[in-house]
Design an enzyme around this catalytic site. Structure first.
Site, PDB file in Angstrom:
ATOM      1  N   CYS A   2       0.860  -1.174   0.000  1.00  0.00           N
ATOM      2  CA  CYS A   2       0.000   0.000   0.000  1.00  0.00           C
ATOM      3  C   CYS A   2       0.901   1.229   0.000  1.00  0.00           C
ATOM      4  CB  CYS A   2      -0.865   0.020   1.247  1.00  0.00           C
ATOM      5  SG  CYS A   2      -1.832  -1.481   1.461  1.00  0.00           S
ATOM      6  N   ARG A  27       1.587   1.394  -6.039  1.00  0.00           N
ATOM      7  CA  ARG A  27       1.807   0.446  -4.938  1.00  0.00           C
ATOM      8  C   ARG A  27       0.551  -0.338  -4.572  1.00  0.00           C
ATOM      9  NH1 ARG A  27       6.459   1.724  -1.807  1.00  0.00           N
ATOM     10  NH2 ARG A  27       5.526   0.660  -0.040  1.00  0.00           N
ATOM     11  N   TRP A  74      -3.651  -1.948  -1.342  1.00  0.00           N
ATOM     12  CA  TRP A  74      -3.588  -3.230  -2.043  1.00  0.00           C
ATOM     13  C   TRP A  74      -4.061  -4.254  -1.020  1.00  0.00           C
ATOM     14  CZ3 TRP A  74      -0.924  -7.941  -1.624  1.00  0.00           C
ATOM     15  CH2 TRP A  74      -0.913  -8.722  -2.783  1.00  0.00           C
ATOM     16  N   ASN A 100       0.581  -0.022   5.959  1.00  0.00           N
ATOM     17  CA  ASN A 100       1.053  -0.839   4.845  1.00  0.00           C
ATOM     18  C   ASN A 100       1.687  -2.091   5.439  1.00  0.00           C
ATOM     19  OD1 ASN A 100       2.344  -1.945   2.624  1.00  0.00           O
ATOM     20  ND2 ASN A 100       4.050  -0.490   2.718  1.00  0.00           N
ATOM     21  N   GLY A 101       1.139  -3.261   5.132  1.00  0.00           N
ATOM     22  CA  GLY A 101       1.714  -4.495   5.658  1.00  0.00           C
ATOM     23  C   GLY A 101       0.640  -5.389   6.248  1.00  0.00           C
ATOM     24  N   GLU A 488      11.288 -13.921 -19.050  1.00  0.00           N
ATOM     25  CA  GLU A 488      10.878 -12.536 -18.786  1.00  0.00           C
ATOM     26  C   GLU A 488       9.819 -12.074 -19.802  1.00  0.00           C
ATOM     27  OE1 GLU A 488      10.735 -10.244 -16.767  1.00  0.00           O
ATOM     28  OE2 GLU A 488      10.661  -8.356 -17.860  1.00  0.00           O
ATOM     29  N   LYS A 492       6.114 -10.857 -18.558  1.00  0.00           N
ATOM     30  CA  LYS A 492       5.603  -9.504 -18.820  1.00  0.00           C
ATOM     31  C   LYS A 492       4.275  -9.567 -19.558  1.00  0.00           C
ATOM     32  CE  LYS A 492       8.246  -6.510 -17.485  1.00  0.00           C
ATOM     33  NZ  LYS A 492       8.728  -7.126 -16.314  1.00  0.00           N
ATOM     34  N   GLU A 495       1.474 -10.617 -17.046  1.00  0.00           N
ATOM     35  CA  GLU A 495       1.041  -9.647 -16.038  1.00  0.00           C
ATOM     36  C   GLU A 495       0.320  -8.463 -16.658  1.00  0.00           C
ATOM     37  OE1 GLU A 495       3.974  -7.784 -13.487  1.00  0.00           O
ATOM     38  OE2 GLU A 495       5.416  -7.614 -15.099  1.00  0.00           O
ATOM     39  N   HIS A 511      10.195 -32.354 -24.407  1.00  0.00           N
ATOM     40  CA  HIS A 511       9.877 -33.105 -23.190  1.00  0.00           C
ATOM     41  C   HIS A 511       8.468 -32.811 -22.691  1.00  0.00           C
ATOM     42  CE1 HIS A 511      13.973 -34.470 -23.107  1.00  0.00           C
ATOM     43  NE2 HIS A 511      14.398 -33.217 -23.169  1.00  0.00           N
ATOM     44  N   LYS A 610       3.438  -2.585  -7.103  1.00  0.00           N
ATOM     45  CA  LYS A 610       4.857  -2.398  -7.436  1.00  0.00           C
ATOM     46  C   LYS A 610       5.784  -2.927  -6.337  1.00  0.00           C
ATOM     47  CE  LYS A 610       8.154  -0.602 -10.003  1.00  0.00           C
ATOM     48  NZ  LYS A 610       8.497  -1.425 -11.191  1.00  0.00           N
TER      49      LYS A 610
HETATM   50  C1  F6R Z   1       7.516  -7.689 -13.071  1.00  0.00           C
HETATM   51  C2  F6R Z   1       7.495  -7.163 -11.761  1.00  0.00           C
HETATM   52  C3  F6R Z   1       7.695  -8.059 -10.571  1.00  0.00           C
HETATM   53  C4  F6R Z   1       8.921  -7.569  -9.805  1.00  0.00           C
HETATM   54  C5  F6R Z   1       9.078  -8.318  -8.482  1.00  0.00           C
HETATM   55  C6  F6R Z   1      10.327  -7.928  -7.735  1.00  0.00           C
HETATM   56  O1  F6R Z   1       7.326  -6.750 -14.053  1.00  0.00           O
HETATM   57  O2  F6R Z   1       7.334  -6.003 -11.631  1.00  0.00           O
HETATM   58  O3  F6R Z   1       7.840  -9.405 -10.934  1.00  0.00           O
HETATM   59  O4  F6R Z   1      10.039  -7.718 -10.638  1.00  0.00           O
HETATM   60  O5  F6R Z   1       7.952  -8.096  -7.681  1.00  0.00           O
HETATM   61  O6  F6R Z   1      10.332  -6.587  -7.373  1.00  0.00           O
HETATM   62  P1  F6R Z   1      11.667  -5.878  -6.880  1.00  0.00           P
HETATM   63  O7  F6R Z   1      12.606  -5.839  -8.035  1.00  0.00           O
HETATM   64  O8  F6R Z   1      11.227  -4.503  -6.453  1.00  0.00           O
HETATM   65  O9  F6R Z   1      12.203  -6.703  -5.752  1.00  0.00           O
END
Ligand code: F6R
Length: 615
Positions: A2, A27, A74, A100-101, A488, A492, A495, A511, A610
């Protein structure tokens, strides 16, 4: 996860809080709210959904005052709704809390309060805190003294802030354990709190970061700090933040993600600058890497840790370091590592990769590794973040603020820094010649120009994204250095577009994954002219033989590949070890344009946030 903000000063707090929340919305964006305190009253506005709903609620029923707190949520405990939105208030609407938490023991704390007649109006874990405070404030204690009695009772990970009409013109903010940052920002006759730097940049660059177990008492004229453990006053340093407000804004791009993708030539240059010593040609990192050459030579094992996108960078790091420095490496998922009783041997370096530096799983794994005797190095973007304090050594990513939930430029800078780090280790261990290192570094310095060229291919990538945006499944194939790139690319796309996508090492197809292939499956194959090229071409043929649609990411002078693929995205040639930093760019652009074409909220994909500060 959050976002929290707070203001005390002489200006109208509401627009300042809403602006701050706008910068923190990445966030969490399930609901939002503000509480304003003025003339002996506390007023709260909250709304389910995005921040604009809160803005409307405020427009319908304005509130003004010179101190206030705000929150963007969140959801963890309690579904997203207005009732569960923060701030939460006590029975008499005298005190407000934002959080937050997760408070793990909230049920135990709540039961006696309910028996004593406290009325709870939400399903959240947070609300218990404000009722506990109510009990303490009833006894006439100042807000910070009440907080010092309540906060030690809370178990779990949290950042909290309180505002009360019982002690006006003051915000008390605290950080409990690793998760959930709290930053204090200093103005003239006004002060701020926030969970993250971008929320404050418009007002100040002078900031202090709370460590776990610390509390800040913030008024318009001053800030003091206390330790939660014993209430002792402590001194905290003020840091000057280099980021500016302009670099944290959208700058005319439709989304932060697109802006951040296009910033990569610059941030990769920033990453490279100053990292090679002119006279010796050796890679050097700034003062925050304190490993001595002798320690580097005696390293026996490296474990790289990262979540999600950072985890794919960790895997690329393993390939790079083993190839260049010949040190055995593992790449691990932090949420697994921390609970699987990992073995740490002598001379073991644990390297975490994290954009935010606040990811709870990563921090937990770092703590576990430290407990077992490992030396900790972190590659982190956010200065002052928890990872940077926990680690013995820090390498900053220099990516600048990354606002979009989907990580792009932080990933690229991780790859570049890992490439430099592998050369750094190799130079000290004598596993590369001066000539080879010189060549590798010269190619790195050419990277910003090559990135620029790949970004020039965006119209073509966009057209492909529009052609295939309705596909239900996608497959991403890579080998060697670009196996992590395939993972990756799939991550991407999932998500952002909410389609199913799978990334795999192309050699694994036979496999099991081959069973998925038919004419409806777009397969994005990274087929650069490197040591795996021939194998990759065979894998592409296997896909085509089963009627799959192939989009190849290939070298710009590879004429042959067009015969094997339905479409080709071209990238300029660079050495194999550096190629992931180029090959990933069209994949990020592809995910962006598929999601945008589908009308999804690119910067704030559903169910994500985020900074993942909960386990
Ligand atoms: C992907 C993404 C997440 C972060 C992950 C780690 O686009 O945003 O998979 O990479 O939550 O976040 P950090 O790098 O902040 O530890």
């Amino acid at each position: 996860m959050c976002g929290i903000v707070g203001y005390v000063g002489s200006r109208d707090a509401t627009p300042l809080l809403v602006n701050g929340l706008r910068r923190l919305e990445y966030r969490g964006y399930d609901s939002a709210g503000v509480a304003i305190q003025e003339n002996g009253h506390l007023e709260v506005r909250r709304a389910e959904g995005k921040l604009d709903n809160l803005v409307q609620a405020i427009a319908q029923k304005p509130l003004t005052g010179r101190s206030g707190i705000g929150h963007t949520r969140w959801a963890t405990h309690g579904r997203p709704s207005e009732q569960n939105a923060h701030p939460h208030v006590d029975c008499g609407a005298v005190t407000a809390v934002i959080h937050n938490g997760i408070i793990e023991n909230f049920a135990e704390l709540k039961a006696p309060l309910v028996s004593d007649g406290h009325r709870f109006s939400s399903e959240t874990d947070t609300e218990v805190v404000v009722h506990l405070l109510e009990e303490e404030l009833k006894r006439g204690r100042p807000l910070e003294e009440a907080a010092l009695r309540v906060l030690p009772q809370l178990e779990g990970a949290a950042a909290l802030a309180f505002l009360s009409v019982k002690d006006p013109g003051k915000i008390v903010a605290a950080r409990i354990s690793n998760a959930g940052g709290v930053i204090v920002g200093y103005g003239e006759g006004e002060n701020f709190i926030a969970s993250d730097i971008p929320a404050l940049l418009e007002h100040t660059r002078r900031m202090t970061f709370l460590d776990p177990g610390e509390m800040a008492v913030v008024t318009a004229t001053g800030v003091s700090f206390r330790r939660l453990e014993d209430g002792a006053q402590i001194e905290k340093a003020v840091q000057q933040i280099q980021w500016d407000a302009v670099s944290a804004a959208k700058a005319g791009y439709k989304h932060f993600m697109l802006k951040e993708i296009h910033e990569q030539p610059r941030v990769v240059s920033d990453t490279l600058i100053g990292r090679v010593e002119r006279t010796s040609g050796r890679v050097v990192f700034d003062d925050d890497l304190k490993l001595t050459d002798a320690q580097v030579r005696s390293l026996q094992r490296i474990t790289l840790l990262g979540c999600g996108t950072a985890g794919y960078a960790a895997l690329a790091g393993k390939y790079l370091i083993e190839r260049l420095a010949k040190i055995p490496c593992d790449a691990e998922i932090p949420s697994e590592y921390r609970y699987r009783d990992p073995v740490v041997t002598g001379d073991h370096l644990v390297v975490s990769l994290t954009q935010s530096g606040e990811t709870a799983d990563t921090l937990g794994a770092m703590e576990e590794a430290k407990k077992r005797g490992a030396r900790l190095l972190t590659f982190v973007n956010v200065m002052g973040s928890q990872a940077s304090r926990l680690a013995d050594d820090v390498i900053y990513l220099h990516a600048g603020p990354e606002i979009s939930v989907a990580s792009t430029k932080a990933y690229t800078t991780m790859l570049v820094d890992l490439y430099l780090f592998a050369i750094y280790l190799a130079q000290r261990r004598g596993t590369v010649s001066a000539e080879e290192a010189g060549q590798l570094l010269a190619e790195a310095f050419h990277l910003p120009t090559l990135i620029d060229a790949v970004l020039g291919e965006e119209p073509k990538v966009k057209a492909l994204a529009y052609r295939y945006h309705q596909a239900r499944d996608f497959l991403f194939l890579g080998r060697g250095m670009n196996y992590p790139t395939a993972l990756e690319g799939a991550h991407k796309l999932k998500e952002l577009s909410y389609s199913h996508a799978e990334g795999t090492a192309a050699g694994e197809m036979k496999h099991g994954i081959n069973a998925l292939i038919d004419e409806t499956l777009p397969v994005i194959a990274i087929a650069l002219r490197d040591s795996t090229y021939k194998k990759m071409r065979s894998n592409i043929q296997e896909v085509r033989a089963r009627a799959g649609v192939v989009i190849a990411v290939a070298d710009d002078d590879d004429e042959e590949i067009a015969e094997h693929a339905d479409a080709v995205i071209r990238v300029p040639h660079t050495n194999e070890l550096l190629s992931p930093a180029l090959a990933v760019l069209p994949l990020h652009l592809f995910a962006y344009h598929v999601a945008d074409r589908r009308g999804n909220d690119v910067d704030q994909p559903r169910n994500l946030a985020k900074s993942v500060t909960v386990e």
